[in-house]
Write an enzyme that holds these catalytic residues in place. Structure first.
Site, mmCIF file in Angstrom:
data_model
loop_
_atom_site.group_PDB
_atom_site.id
_atom_site.type_symbol
_atom_site.label_atom_id
_atom_site.label_comp_id
_atom_site.label_asym_id
_atom_site.label_seq_id
_atom_site.Cartn_x
_atom_site.Cartn_y
_atom_site.Cartn_z
ATOM 1 N N GLU A 1 3.590 -4.729 12.484
ATOM 2 C CA GLU A 1 2.364 -3.182 12.015
ATOM 3 C C GLU A 1 1.603 -3.979 11.087
ATOM 4 O OE1 GLU A 1 4.726 -0.685 11.298
ATOM 5 O OE2 GLU A 1 5.568 -0.298 12.630
ATOM 6 N N CYS B 1 -3.335 1.641 6.521
ATOM 7 C CA CYS B 1 -3.974 0.850 7.664
ATOM 8 C C CYS B 1 -4.202 1.762 8.823
ATOM 9 C CB CYS B 1 -2.006 -0.002 8.520
ATOM 10 S SG CYS B 1 -1.230 1.329 8.606
ATOM 11 N N GLU C 1 7.542 0.832 16.911
ATOM 12 C CA GLU C 1 8.343 0.927 16.002
ATOM 13 C C GLU C 1 8.772 2.748 16.570
ATOM 14 O OE1 GLU C 1 9.987 -0.706 12.959
ATOM 15 O OE2 GLU C 1 8.915 -2.706 12.807
ATOM 16 N N ASN D 1 0.551 -1.080 0.164
ATOM 17 C CA ASN D 1 -0.230 -0.289 -0.083
ATOM 18 C C ASN D 1 1.259 1.036 -0.022
ATOM 19 O OD1 ASN D 1 0.866 -0.320 3.002
ATOM 20 N ND2 ASN D 1 -0.880 0.354 3.337
HETATM 21 P P1 NAD Z 1 -0.264 -9.688 3.004
HETATM 22 O O1 NAD Z 1 0.389 -9.576 4.655
HETATM 23 O O2 NAD Z 1 -0.363 -9.723 2.570
HETATM 24 O O3 NAD Z 1 1.675 -9.534 2.719
HETATM 25 C C1 NAD Z 1 2.418 -8.752 3.476
HETATM 26 C C2 NAD Z 1 3.907 -9.025 3.021
HETATM 27 O O4 NAD Z 1 3.975 -9.981 3.467
HETATM 28 C C3 NAD Z 1 3.884 -8.906 2.075
HETATM 29 O O5 NAD Z 1 5.674 -9.016 1.039
HETATM 30 C C4 NAD Z 1 3.853 -10.843 0.837
HETATM 31 O O6 NAD Z 1 4.423 -11.517 0.296
HETATM 32 C C5 NAD Z 1 4.620 -11.477 2.659
HETATM 33 N N1 NAD Z 1 4.006 -12.113 2.982
HETATM 34 C C6 NAD Z 1 2.757 -13.082 2.681
HETATM 35 N N2 NAD Z 1 1.868 -14.192 3.153
HETATM 36 C C7 NAD Z 1 3.528 -13.937 4.000
HETATM 37 C C8 NAD Z 1 4.030 -14.927 4.831
HETATM 38 N N3 NAD Z 1 3.397 -16.628 5.084
HETATM 39 N N4 NAD Z 1 5.471 -14.953 5.198
HETATM 40 C C9 NAD Z 1 6.431 -14.156 4.993
HETATM 41 N N5 NAD Z 1 5.597 -13.666 4.378
HETATM 42 C C10 NAD Z 1 4.716 -13.169 3.389
HETATM 43 O O7 NAD Z 1 -0.745 -7.487 3.112
HETATM 44 P P2 NAD Z 1 -0.602 -6.655 1.929
HETATM 45 O O8 NAD Z 1 -2.279 -7.612 1.460
HETATM 46 O O9 NAD Z 1 0.187 -6.407 1.160
HETATM 47 O O10 NAD Z 1 -1.164 -5.718 2.700
HETATM 48 C C11 NAD Z 1 -1.957 -5.380 3.013
HETATM 49 C C12 NAD Z 1 -2.410 -5.391 5.002
HETATM 50 O O11 NAD Z 1 -1.324 -4.547 5.602
HETATM 51 C C13 NAD Z 1 -3.870 -4.603 5.505
HETATM 52 O O12 NAD Z 1 -3.733 -5.388 6.341
HETATM 53 C C14 NAD Z 1 -3.120 -3.006 6.267
HETATM 54 O O13 NAD Z 1 -4.070 -3.306 7.585
HETATM 55 C C15 NAD Z 1 -1.875 -3.588 6.715
HETATM 56 N N6 NAD Z 1 -0.635 -3.280 7.610
HETATM 57 C C16 NAD Z 1 -0.456 -2.992 8.263
HETATM 58 C C17 NAD Z 1 -0.138 -1.225 8.380
HETATM 59 C C18 NAD Z 1 0.047 -0.829 10.174
HETATM 60 O O14 NAD Z 1 1.337 -0.213 9.936
HETATM 61 N N7 NAD Z 1 -0.322 -1.333 11.058
HETATM 62 C C19 NAD Z 1 0.867 -0.648 7.794
HETATM 63 C C20 NAD Z 1 0.130 -0.694 5.930
HETATM 64 C C21 NAD Z 1 -0.099 -1.855 5.711
HETATM 65 O O1 6OD Z 2 3.527 6.634 9.398
HETATM 66 C C1 6OD Z 2 4.343 5.969 9.296
HETATM 67 O O2 6OD Z 2 5.516 6.015 9.863
HETATM 68 C C2 6OD Z 2 3.577 4.078 9.206
HETATM 69 N N1 6OD Z 2 4.403 3.788 9.721
HETATM 70 C C3 6OD Z 2 2.483 4.601 8.557
HETATM 71 C C4 6OD Z 2 1.760 3.266 7.933
HETATM 72 C C5 6OD Z 2 0.872 3.010 7.180
HETATM 73 C C6 6OD Z 2 0.580 2.109 7.318
HETATM 74 O O3 6OD Z 2 -0.640 1.774 6.291
#
Ligand code: NAD
Ligand code: 6OD
Length: 491
Positions: free
Chosen positions: A256, A290, A469, A157
């Site tokens: 995260e 997120c 973090e 994202n």
């Molecule tokens: P995802 O979990 O599908 O993938 C994230 C990464 O993990 C990718 O690089 C993927 O290839 C890898 N991955 C997937 N399965 C794996 C496994 N079994 N072992 C190791 N690596 C693996 O997430 P996404 O669809 O790419 O992103 C969207 C999600 O991320 C949403 O749920 C969003 O809320 C979350 N997100 C959270 C934050 C936060 O800071 N809390 C920030 C951004 C996105």
């Molecule tokens: O602002 C940041 O430092 C941060 N880690 C944002 C995450 C956004 C999630 O999609």
């Protein structure tokens, strides 16, 4: 025709081909963006070894002051090559050019500058003059050392923002990294490795392995015994899988994860500001942040006016090409993700939602119909247990519901398995100080959203994450203390 990039893995400063390749297509029009070389188990192994070797090379011998200067040089290099980063990020995500400039690339620069400022924080020492009950005396001091080789796994994202948010502090603390970008956004990570080499970061300090999660690069990396720490951003379910993979090696993790973030809008707020702020918090990056708000709770007397205002904001966001200055919202990351968002919209209607905007894919009558566009969507009328009110959708959607009292608002906001972020819109300073700390989240904003100080702790509770973090929290995760106790003779 746009050029199609070939993206290699980067191991010890060298480009490494994979036995298999996969394609990356544009979510704007389905055109081919890149042919990407998937890292095999052997390539991941080589990347981990390269990172380990780099720890005892010139990188490991750099003085703190020189490490800070190097991180600063990386920031300047990213700044100088900003338009290349914008192009890479836009090619992969389809987001508006201006957003990529203002948000993603600007934050990548800030992440490295901040890490340079904070290098000394990673080496902070605590010390104690000790005198025991039986009169023995000692000086205790703890100093922090790098963890070693850190695996960095990031989602699609905000590819560059989230990658640099982790790589910069990991390097500030003296670690080396093996990075796995999302298979949906491989371009900016590859470019970053190149820019870092140009800035003078020694070979092997930053390695990039491309591929998927389970049964592929992600799993090879997270189960590798040579990894000393894993930092991951992505879905909560993926966090569980990574924890399982990390368990046999007892590898420390920082997660995260997802969110189902609430906004609370009180009658004492500046309504226009709350409407505009909420629109931003729901629709930025097509809702694929997120921190985006997906549940909005509005005090009953202003409910109808708020929904009308938010609907106007949603309808004013024009979907379109990244380079069109009128574009207010880009596509979702892929047609698969759009199908998921759409299925939630269908479900919301089955669950009894009233649709105020959006909910149906957009038709352009041109090549953008091969893309993954989805309009800003607003629902009302659902109960608190509706699936679309409890599940993270990760698209430009929100449900708006009324509340009567402050207690009810807090209970509604806290009624989620997630606990990442929340926003409170109020003009009453006492209320702000009562409500914000009562929210079970890692990040509570008052009269703002995603206003960041990179020194502050960032992360979530419950299904939204593990650990924090940012600033001192990052220093703690990316390094570990050795306590030295020196006995001193009697007085
Ligand atoms: P995802 O979990 O599908 O993938 C994230 C990464 O993990 C990718 O690089 C993927 O290839 C890898 N991955 C997937 N399965 C794996 C496994 N079994 N072992 C190791 N690596 C693996 O997430 P996404 O669809 O790419 O992103 C969207 C999600 O991320 C949403 O749920 C969003 O809320 C979350 N997100 C959270 C934050 C936060 O800071 N809390 C920030 C951004 C996105
Ligand atoms: O602002 C940041 O430092 C941060 N880690 C944002 C995450 C956004 C999630 O999609």
């Amino acid at each position: 025709m746009a050029t199609v990039a070939t993206l290699l893995n980067v191991v010890g400063g060298r480009g490494v081909e994979g036995e298999r390749t996969f394609t990356k297509v544009s979510p704007v029009d389905g055109s081919l963006v890149a042919q990407v070389h998937e890292a095999s188990g052997e390539t991941v192994d080589a990347a981990v070894r390269a990172a380990r070797d780099a720890l005892s090379g010139p990188w490991g011998r750099l003085r703190t002051v020189d490490r800070a200067a190097l991180l600063r040089r990386v920031a300047r290099t990213v700044e100088e090559r900003a338009e290349e980063f914008v192009a890479a990020e836009v090619a992969d995500t389809g987001k508006p050019l201006e957003l990529a400039r203002r948000l993603d690339v600007a934050r990548a620069v800030a992440n490295f500058d901040h890490a340079a400022d904070f290098v000394y924080g990673t080496e902070r020492q605590e010390s104690y003059s000790t005198e025991t009950g039986d009169g023995r005396r000692a000086l205790n001091y703890a100093y922090r050392k790098p963890m070693g080789v850190v695996a960095v796994i990031v989602p699609w994202n905000l590819p560059l923002l989230l990658l640099t948010w982790k790589v910069a502090p990991a390097l500030a603390a003296g670690n080396t990294v093996v990075v796995k970008p999302s298979e949906l956004t491989p371009s900016s990570a590859t470019l970053l490795a190149e820019a870092m080499a140009e800035a003078g970061v020694p070979d092997g300090v930053v390695n990039v392995v491309h591929g998927f999660g389970p049964g592929s690069t992600g799993e090879y990396l997270t189960s590798h015994p040579g990894i000393d720490a894993i930092t991951f951003t992505g879905e909560s379910a993926t966090g569980s899988a990574i924890m399982t993979a990390a368990a046999p090696n007892l590898t420390p993790v920082s997660f995260e994860l997802g969110g189902k973030n609430a906004a609370l809008v009180f009658t004492d707020t500046d309504l226009g500001r709350a409407v505009r702020g909420t629109a931003r918090s729901v629709f930025t990056n097509a809702g694929q942040v997120c921190l985006c708000t997906e549940r909005v709770y509005v005090q009953r007397p202003i409910f109808d006016e708020f929904v009308a205002g938010l609907t106007d904001e949603a309808l004013a966001l024009v979907p379109g090409r990244p380079d069109d200055p009128r574009t207010g919202i880009g596509p979702l990351i892929s047609r698969e993700h759009r199908a998921k968002v759409r299925s939630y919209c269908e479900l919301a209607i089955k669950e009894g939602a009233t649709v105020h905007a959006g909910a149906e894919p957009i038709l352009f009558g041109n090549e953008l119909d091969q893309g993954a566009f989805f309009p800003p969507t607003i629902w009302t009328g659902l109960g608190r247990d509706a699936v679309t009110v409890t599940d993270e959708v990760f698209g430009p959607v929100c449900h708006v519901a009324p509340f009567d009292t402050e207690e009810e608002a807090v209970a509604l906001a806290n009624g989620s398995e997630y606990g990442l972020a929340a926003t409170v819109w109020t003009g009453d300073v006492d209320r702000a100080h009562r409500v914000a700390p009562a929210l079970d989240v890692g990040l509570a904003w008052v009269n703002s959203w995603w206003l960041r100080d990179l020194r502050s702790p960032f992360g979530g509770n419950g299904r939204s994450g593990l650990g924090r973090e940012g600033g001192r929290a990052a220093a703690d995760f990316y390094s570990h203390p050795t306590n030295v106790c020196i006995e001193i003779g009697p007085r």
